[in-house]
Structures are given as C-alpha cells and as structure tokens.
Enzyme design. Structure first.
Site, short mmCIF file in Angstrom:
data_model
loop_
_atom_site.label_atom_id
_atom_site.label_comp_id
_atom_site.label_asym_id
_atom_site.label_seq_id
_atom_site.Cartn_x
_atom_site.Cartn_y
_atom_site.Cartn_z
N CYS A 43 48.20 34.87 41.22
CA CYS A 43 47.35 36.00 41.73
C CYS A 43 47.54 36.31 43.31
O CYS A 43 47.00 35.83 44.13
CB CYS A 43 45.94 35.91 41.46
N ASP B 243 51.53 40.51 40.57
CA ASP B 243 50.35 41.08 40.81
C ASP B 243 50.63 41.98 39.75
O ASP B 243 51.58 42.39 39.30
CB ASP B 243 50.22 41.67 42.11
N CYS C 285 37.63 32.56 46.83
CA CYS C 285 36.64 32.71 47.92
C CYS C 285 35.36 33.08 47.56
O CYS C 285 34.86 33.88 48.21
CB CYS C 285 37.48 33.88 48.77
N ALA D 199 48.76 38.79 45.58
CA ALA D 199 48.42 39.79 46.63
C ALA D 199 47.20 39.38 47.36
O ALA D 199 46.29 38.94 46.90
CB ALA D 199 48.22 41.33 46.15
N PRO D 200 47.25 39.66 48.87
CA PRO D 200 48.30 40.53 49.77
C PRO D 200 49.49 39.42 50.09
O PRO D 200 50.11 40.03 50.72
CB PRO D 200 47.48 40.95 50.88
N GLY D 201 49.63 38.50 49.60
CA GLY D 201 50.82 37.51 49.99
C GLY D 201 50.48 36.48 50.91
O GLY D 201 51.53 35.73 51.49
N GLY D 202 49.26 36.35 51.80
CA GLY D 202 49.16 35.46 52.75
C GLY D 202 49.60 33.98 52.21
O GLY D 202 50.30 33.17 52.91
N LYS D 203 49.23 33.75 50.93
CA LYS D 203 49.49 32.06 50.40
C LYS D 203 50.83 32.04 50.06
O LYS D 203 51.45 31.10 49.98
CB LYS D 203 48.31 31.84 49.56
#
Length: 435
Positions: A252, A275, A375, A254-258
């Site tokens: 899962c 995504d 989160c 987006a937005p791609g930070g991880k």
C-alpha cells in the site's frame, strides 16, 4: 472576500458544507490567492484552528444562539471563527475581531441584518461571564467539549489508554505539529543539522525536526539529500532489516515515502510498490526520481487484496503492509478527521486490513518477514489485527520489535501516541513465516 478572514470563511464553508478535506482545499485556495505571506498564514491559522476547535466553539455559541438552523450557515461559521480568534489568538485585539466580522458580514450580504446579529452576539460574548466547560458533569462530554472530540472517541481513548493518558493524548493535539525530515545520507546529518538549526530526532537516527519550517524549499531537498517524512514513518523501513539483495513488496505504497526509504537499502534488490490509482503511482515516481532510486523501484497498479492472484508463492523476501486505516494518529495535522469517523469504521477497516494481510502473506517465502504499520492508535486496527491474523495463520509468528525509547514498545510492537514525542500516532508490528 479578498481579505484573509473572507478567504478563511469561504474555505470553512467548503469544509463544513461540502465535506472538503481541510488540507486539500486550503492548499488549493492559497495557491491561487494574491494575499501576502502574513495573510496566508492568518488564513491557515483561522481554518485549521476553527476546524480543530469546532465542537468547543459550537458549545459556546449554543449559549448565545437559540436555534442555529435559523441562521445562514456562513453567519454561523463567521461567528465560530470570530470566537476562535477571541479565545485563542492573543495578538488580535477583541474589538478588531468584532469589527472585522461585522465588516465581512456587511460585505457578504448587505441589508440582511447579519452584521447586526454578528455584532450583538460577539459583544454579548465579550460583555457577559463566559460559560465554563469544566462545569460539565458528565466526564466524557466535558472532555469532548474541552478538546473538541466526538464523545464516542473520547470514550474510546479512555477505554483503551486510561483517563490520564487519554487526556494527555487529547491535549497534545493542540501542540503545533513539528516539521520533520529524513536524511538520505547520514554522513550529512551534522552539516544539515547546523545549517537548518534543527534538532536530532529522539526516535529516528536519520531524522531532524524543527518546531516549524519549510524544509521542502531547501537546496538539500532539491538534491534529494533530505525528504519530508514524520519521525514515526521513518521507523518502518529499518524493521525489515534489509541486506540489499531482497525482493520486497510495498503493498500500500502511495505517496511513496516508505517505498523510497526501502529502496535506499537495496543494491541488487527491488521493491515493488502497489497502488490502485495512477495519480498516486505518479507521486511514488516523483519521490523515487528526486531521491535517485528509480532503478530499485517497480510500480504496479494493483489492489493489495489481490496480490496472491498476481504473484506466485514464495516470491518476496520481505513485505510491508502500511495498511489503509482511519488515520486517527494524524488528528493534529488533519483536524477534520475526527469528525468524519464513527466507531463502526474501525471494524470495517479491520476487515480490509485482514484481507490484505491474508493475500500478501501467500507470496512471502519461508523465513521471510512482514511488517504491518498504520497511522492510527486504535486497537481494533492494530493489536487486534495482528492477533486475528496469527489466529488464522499458524505458519506465522510475531517478531518482537525493540527501540531505545522503551516507552514506545508494547508487547513486541511499537506503539507511538501523539503526546509522547510530539509526532503522529503510529503502530508497527512484525510477523515471520515459519513454514
């Protein structure tokens, strides 16, 4: 309406009447307006502040307005944002707030009498002894008004964390959110820390924070040396203990930070990022390009609950499920979240979360590990999900996680609530396939 207060009122109407997301609609309007930076700052303060304190402000207004349904909605919102200024913005004199509200009411609808009503309500509020929420006898109702949370959510927090910690969590939602970044090159930490005047994160060894700031406008950001990421999110990728050669699934993404954080650990390996939507996959591409890791990131438009139908068994070495969730841990940054949720949402989300885990786990090799993160701070989406998954998948076991900040470790999971370190609320757990 070409004033800061006028624009704030327009945005509040879109949030309350059209259920627009506060962060999105605010950014849309601020991008188009020609207001000064100071006025843009006031718009932001009025919008987020009024939304965050909505239940509190409504409670006060109920003592002065017999029937809100008889008022035009914009008049009611004008009164709300005016009370917010009187209560919470010390630098603006009360008389200036009243005069600005009256002028705005006149400009908005001449000869309607709205200006006289606004003037009368606000002056009465300033003249008379104010009602005191501390005198509300029912505990959950009192906290709901004091901290502007739905009663059911107050009860949920108290039931899960106990009254003392729940109150600390609720109070922390009104401490301004920090700006935080992750460094892509740890060797640059001391230089960037000195140049930005930032503090070392107490949670992430490659994180820096400031009480406020615009890191995205720096040369280091443009060069890909830093990226905007909350301290709690920075803890996820390291739990995968990547050696460099692995095939990793970010289910899962987006937005791609991880995703890009995972990619930074890879050499010959690859992370497949999923995504459902093209525009969200585009965000992952932008992130990967700026940080120079596109060669290690593969994008795929796919529903995470269908992973087992697309990939063969034993395909991935490591899997991250940063699951769709209620986002309750983000209430400080997205205050309208708390009004959009209902208690039943948590169990509905748990069903989705378990569907995703049940699908992706079929593609994990024996001995592989799977990190689950959210989160949110609600047990139904966190601890209960892990327990339910393990109960139906005896070939998996929980891998206890640890951290030097022992206060965030609970039953082998990382459980971070907003009051502890001034971060987003977050949950991380890990599972291993035994056979």
């Amino acid at each position: 309406m070409d004033t800061a207060r006028g624009l704030a009122l327009q945005i509040l109407e879109e949030i309350f009447d059209q259920e627009a997301y506060s962060n999105i609609v605010l950014n849309q309007h601020l991008t188009k307006t020609s207001l000064s930076p100071a006025d843009k700052g006031l718009v932001t303060e009025l919008v987020y502040g009024t939304v965050a304190r909505k239940i509190t402000l409504e409670w006060y207004l109920a003592h002065y307005i017999a029937d809100r349904d008889k008022l035009d909605s914009w008049v009611y919102y004008l009164l709300m944002t005016s009370l917010y200024q009187i209560f919470y913005l010390d630098k603006i004199p009360d008389h200036a707030v009243v005069n600005a509200a009256v002028d705005l009411a006149k400009a908005r609808h001449k000869n309607s009498g709205a200006d006289k009503l606004v003037n009368a309500v606000l002056r009465r509020f300033l003249r008379e002894e104010r009602p005191n929420p501390a005198q509300i006898k029912r505990v959950n109702k009192r906290y709901a008004v004091q901290y502007s949370l739905p009663v059911w959510l107050v009860k949920k927090l108290i039931d899960q964390f106990g009254e003392e910690r729940a109150v600390a969590i609720m109070a922390s939602l009104y401490v301004r959110n920090k700006a935080s970044i992750r460094l892509t090159d740890p060797n640059q930490l001391e230089r960037i820390k000195a140049e930005t005047g930032a503090d070392q994160s107490l949670l992430s060894p490659v994180g820096l924070t400031k009480p406020s700031g615009h890191f995205a406008g720096t040369a280091d950001f443009a060069k890909g040396l830093v990226t905007i990421q909350d301290e709690t999110s920075q803890l996820v990728a390291p739990t995968l203990n990547l050696q460099g050669q692995e095939q990793v699934l970010d289910a899962c993404a987006a937005p791609g930070g991880k995703t890009v954080h995972i990619a930074s650990y890879l050499t010959t390996g690859q992370v497949t990022a999923l995504d459902l939507y093209d525009h969200k996959l585009d965000l992952i591409t932008e992130n990967a390009e700026r940080l120079g890791v596109t060669d290690r990131v593969k994008l795929l438009k796919l529903d995470a609950s269908q992973v087992h139908r697309y990939f063969p068994k034993d395909h991935f070495d490591k899997i991250l499920v940063d699951a769709p969730c209620s986002g309750i841990g983000l209430m400080r940054r997205k205050p309208d979240l708390k009004y959009r949720k209902e208690a039943g949402d948590f169990m509905a989300l748990q069903t989705i979360q378990l569907e995703i885990l049940a699908s992706v786990c079929q593609t994990l090799r024996v001995g592989g590990i799977m990190t689950y993160s959210t989160c949110t701070i609600v047990a139904e989406e966190n601890q209960q999900v892990i327990a339910a998954f393990l109960a139906s998948h005896p070939n998996f076991e929980q891998v206890p996680l640890s951290h030097e900040q022992e206060s965030i470790v609970s039953e082998g999971c990382l459980v971070i609530t907003p009051e502890q370190f001034g971060t987003d609320g977050f949950f991380i757990a890990q599972l291993c396939r035994r056979y």
